[in-house]
Design an enzyme around this catalytic site. Structure first.
Site, PDB file in Angstrom:
ATOM      1  N   ASN A   1      31.474  47.957  26.570  1.00 12.74           N
ATOM      2  CA  ASN A   1      30.370  47.072  26.934  1.00 12.74           C
ATOM      3  C   ASN A   1      30.732  45.609  26.654  1.00 12.74           C
ATOM      4  O   ASN A   1      30.066  44.908  25.902  1.00 12.74           O
ATOM      5  CB  ASN A   1      29.113  47.473  26.155  1.00 12.74           C
ATOM      6  CG  ASN A   1      27.844  47.021  26.835  1.00 12.74           C
ATOM      7  OD1 ASN A   1      27.350  45.935  26.574  1.00 12.74           O
ATOM      8  ND2 ASN A   1      27.309  47.854  27.719  1.00 12.74           N
TER       9      ASN A   1
ATOM     10  N   HIS B   1      27.802  43.204  26.898  1.00 20.17           N
ATOM     11  CA  HIS B   1      27.534  43.144  28.334  1.00 20.17           C
ATOM     12  C   HIS B   1      26.040  43.243  28.619  1.00 20.17           C
ATOM     13  O   HIS B   1      25.517  42.568  29.515  1.00 20.17           O
ATOM     14  CB  HIS B   1      28.284  44.286  29.031  1.00 20.17           C
ATOM     15  CG  HIS B   1      28.303  44.186  30.526  1.00 20.17           C
ATOM     16  ND1 HIS B   1      27.480  44.939  31.332  1.00 20.17           N
ATOM     17  CD2 HIS B   1      29.056  43.435  31.361  1.00 20.17           C
ATOM     18  CE1 HIS B   1      27.725  44.656  32.599  1.00 20.17           C
ATOM     19  NE2 HIS B   1      28.678  43.744  32.650  1.00 20.17           N
ATOM     20  N   CYS B   2      25.342  44.053  27.845  1.00 17.57           N
ATOM     21  CA  CYS B   2      23.913  44.270  28.077  1.00 17.57           C
ATOM     22  C   CYS B   2      23.071  43.015  27.843  1.00 17.57           C
ATOM     23  O   CYS B   2      22.008  42.877  28.451  1.00 17.57           O
ATOM     24  CB  CYS B   2      23.394  45.378  27.158  1.00 17.57           C
ATOM     25  SG  CYS B   2      24.087  47.004  27.468  1.00 17.57           S
ATOM     26  N   ILE B   3      23.514  42.133  26.970  1.00 15.20           N
ATOM     27  CA  ILE B   3      22.684  40.981  26.607  1.00 15.20           C
ATOM     28  C   ILE B   3      23.097  39.714  27.328  1.00 15.20           C
ATOM     29  O   ILE B   3      22.587  38.628  27.029  1.00 15.20           O
ATOM     30  CB  ILE B   3      22.684  40.757  25.079  1.00 15.20           C
ATOM     31  CG1 ILE B   3      24.066  40.347  24.569  1.00 15.20           C
ATOM     32  CG2 ILE B   3      22.197  42.007  24.355  1.00 15.20           C
ATOM     33  CD1 ILE B   3      24.096  39.967  23.100  1.00 15.20           C
TER      34      ILE B   3
END
Length: 552
Positions: free
Chosen positions: A274, A324-326
């Site tokens: 991620n 990656h998510c944020i």
């Protein structure tokens, strides 16, 4: 009808968007810890490209204090802090124009409430930054897809076909919407996301990522006891049998490392895959365990030529995601080809550009050297940042937008900071040391990063005392033979330009004799000699817009 496409994540970025942690009930006792981790991620990315952190109104000062000067903070209404999923997905048109696709968002199938503000945040961001919006009624999170920028998209059936997303759409209809909105021509469906990824129902950014055309990196746990040991091998088998949109077989890189840690009494997996690909770098979530080193080595080999930086992200993982998510990258708009008279050559005269107070200007560009790049130097003054805006950046953004509307290729360069310290540290003015500026431009938060190939550079700062530094920087860059600054133009706005409207002004010029002069109560006009190339810009005191000007 214009066809837009989603570019690959490794293409050049204008910047990165993040959101400050907001949903306290998600984090519980580790709320303060996750804020520190978000700040560390932002700082790591800001070493490579500009970062804009969006904070809930009233939380901006906290975000600024923890993130530091290298991160711009703005305030907008939010429910949560996962911009990969709630933010816009940026796409580019055939002529390089940028737009944002606004998919619907329902908090991963209604797992958190409220989420109605996050369902609207993509539109709010696009409006804030002046980017065209493309609407979609389909629910989609950005973490559910990975693209190669050349027509191929990979996703997981576990997520996109989950009944809590789009229960009224068939697989074929979902695929058709992906093709229509993101400009892809082939969708590859992996059967599985992570079994433990109950928060997102198996996003692809936890199991597979494009790192180059025809090249992917996949999670492949080496531990036979890992719950995804067989599932990830099933995913790999799908990729082995598939080809991309160009008909190429995939080169597959395995990431065997996995790390489990305890956060607030709960076992949590930190997913190395991620990661965020930045301009010249890769920021990777790490666990602070022995597995980190091996995982970073695999990612570095998969993305050669980039500096790989690990950032401790245990608490972010506890909340259900990773780096990656944020984050959400903002791709640089491609430079449109200059439009001259029929038959090519010649200069293009843009439309007159109306200033906010009726002033007009004509921007002359010619041949293949018509692009204008504005380099903004964020303010060092806390009282300006605390008001939630930055004078120089606002000048640069307003100028680039108005130039583009006039038909002139223009953009704001990826810049972190330019201060007098740059002149001191890089040895500007000392002929034998001018070449050091090339290194200083990539050095970090006290330097400027300008994309090569630009025809006009405008250095924008908000402090009149740095006028000499900016002018000297332009001369030194030209002397060092840097192509992007041939014929560089320099403009500086005084501190009073964005202070209280009608605030008392001071008449002064920089000691070098090449800086700007400000006249009380009148328009600020800055003129710098640029080796035969002339430039002038006007800034109206009390607002952030150019009032016209001429580039020649």
């Amino acid at each position: 009808m214009t066809t837009f496409r989603m570019p690959a994540e490794w293409t050049d970025h204008e910047g990165c968007l993040m959101a400050w942690p907001t949903r306290q009930e998600l984090w519980g006792e580790v709320f303060d810890e996750v804020k520190a981790e978000y700040a560390q991620v932002a700082a790591a990315i800001a070493a490579f490209e500009p970062v804009t952190m969006v904070a809930l109104p009233g939380s901006g000062d906290e975000a600024r204090a923890l993130c530091g000067d290298g991160v711009e903070v703005i305030e907008l209404p939010l429910d949560d802090s996962w911009f990969r999923d709630s933010g816009p997905i940026f796409v580019l048109g055939p002529d390089g124009q940028r737009a944002g696709v606004d998919f619907r968002f329902n908090a991963w199938g209604g797992k958190h409430f409220p989420y109605d503000t996050d369902d609207k945040i993509a539109a709010a961001l696009l409006q804030h930054f002046g980017v065209d919006r493309i609407d979609s009624r389909m629910i989609l999170e950005g973490g559910a897809i990975t693209v190669d920028g050349e027509g191929t998209l990979i996703t997981t059936e576990q997520c996109l076909l989950h009944p809590n997303r789009n229960p009224d759409m068939t697989k074929a209809e979902i695929e058709a919407e992906l093709i229509a909105r993101l400009g892809v021509t082939k969708v590859i469906w992996l059967p599985y996301g992570g079994l433990l990824d109950t928060e997102t129902d198996g996003h692809v950014d936890g199991v597979c990522a494009f790192v180059a055309p025809g090249k992917v990196i996949v999670t492949l746990p080496g531990d036979p006891e890992h719950p995804d040991h067989e599932r990830m091998r099933a995913n790999r088998a799908v990729l082995e049998a598939a080809t991309d949109a160009a008909g190429r077989p995939f080169e597959i890189i395995d990431l065997p490392q996995s790390a489990f840690v305890e956060v607030d009494g709960r076992e949590t997996e930190v997913g190395y895959l991620n990661f965020y690909i930045a301009n010249g770098g890769v920021v990777v979530p790490v666990a602070g365990t022995s597995e980190d080193e091996g995982a970073l080595a695999v990612i570095a080999a998969a993305l050669p030529g980039r500096k790989v930086v690990g950032v401790r992200s245990r608490v972010i993982a506890y909340g259900g995601g990773g780096v990656h998510c944020i984050t959400q990258q903002v791709p640089s708009a491609a430079r449109p080809a200059p439009r001259g008279p029929a038959g090519g050559g010649g200069a293009q005269r843009g439309r007159g550009v109306e200033g906010p107070h009726g002033g007009g200007g004509t921007f002359d560009v010619g041949g293949e050297s018509g692009e204008v790049v504005l380099v903004a130097a964020p303010s060092a003054r806390h009282r300006v940042r605390a008001r939630g805006h930055d004078p120089a950046r606002r000048i640069a953004l307003a100028a680039s937008a108005r130039l583009r509307r006039a038909g002139v290729p223009a953009r704001v360069a990826p810049v972190l900071r330019l201060r007098r310290a740059v002149a001191d540290q890089a040895g500007l003015g000392a002929p034998e040391r001018r070449e050091n500026l090339a290194g200083a431009m990539e050095a970090g938060p006290d330097a400027v990063r300008v994309t090569a190939g630009a025809a006009r550079i405008v250095l924008v700062d908000d402090l009149v005392t740095t006028g000499a530094t900016l002018a000297e920087a332009a001369r030194a860059l030209r002397a060092a033979g840097a192509g992007p600054v041939c014929g560089a133009a320099v403009v500086a706005a005084t501190a009073g330009s964005f202070g209280r409207p009608g605030a008392p002004g001071r008449d002064r010029s920089d000691p070098g004799g090449s800086g700007p002069q400000r006249v009380r109560g009148k328009k600020l006009v800055n003129r710098f000699g640029t080796g035969g190339e002339g430039a002038s810009l006007q800034v109206v005191r009390g607002n952030s817009h150019l009032n016209g000007g001429t580039f020649r």
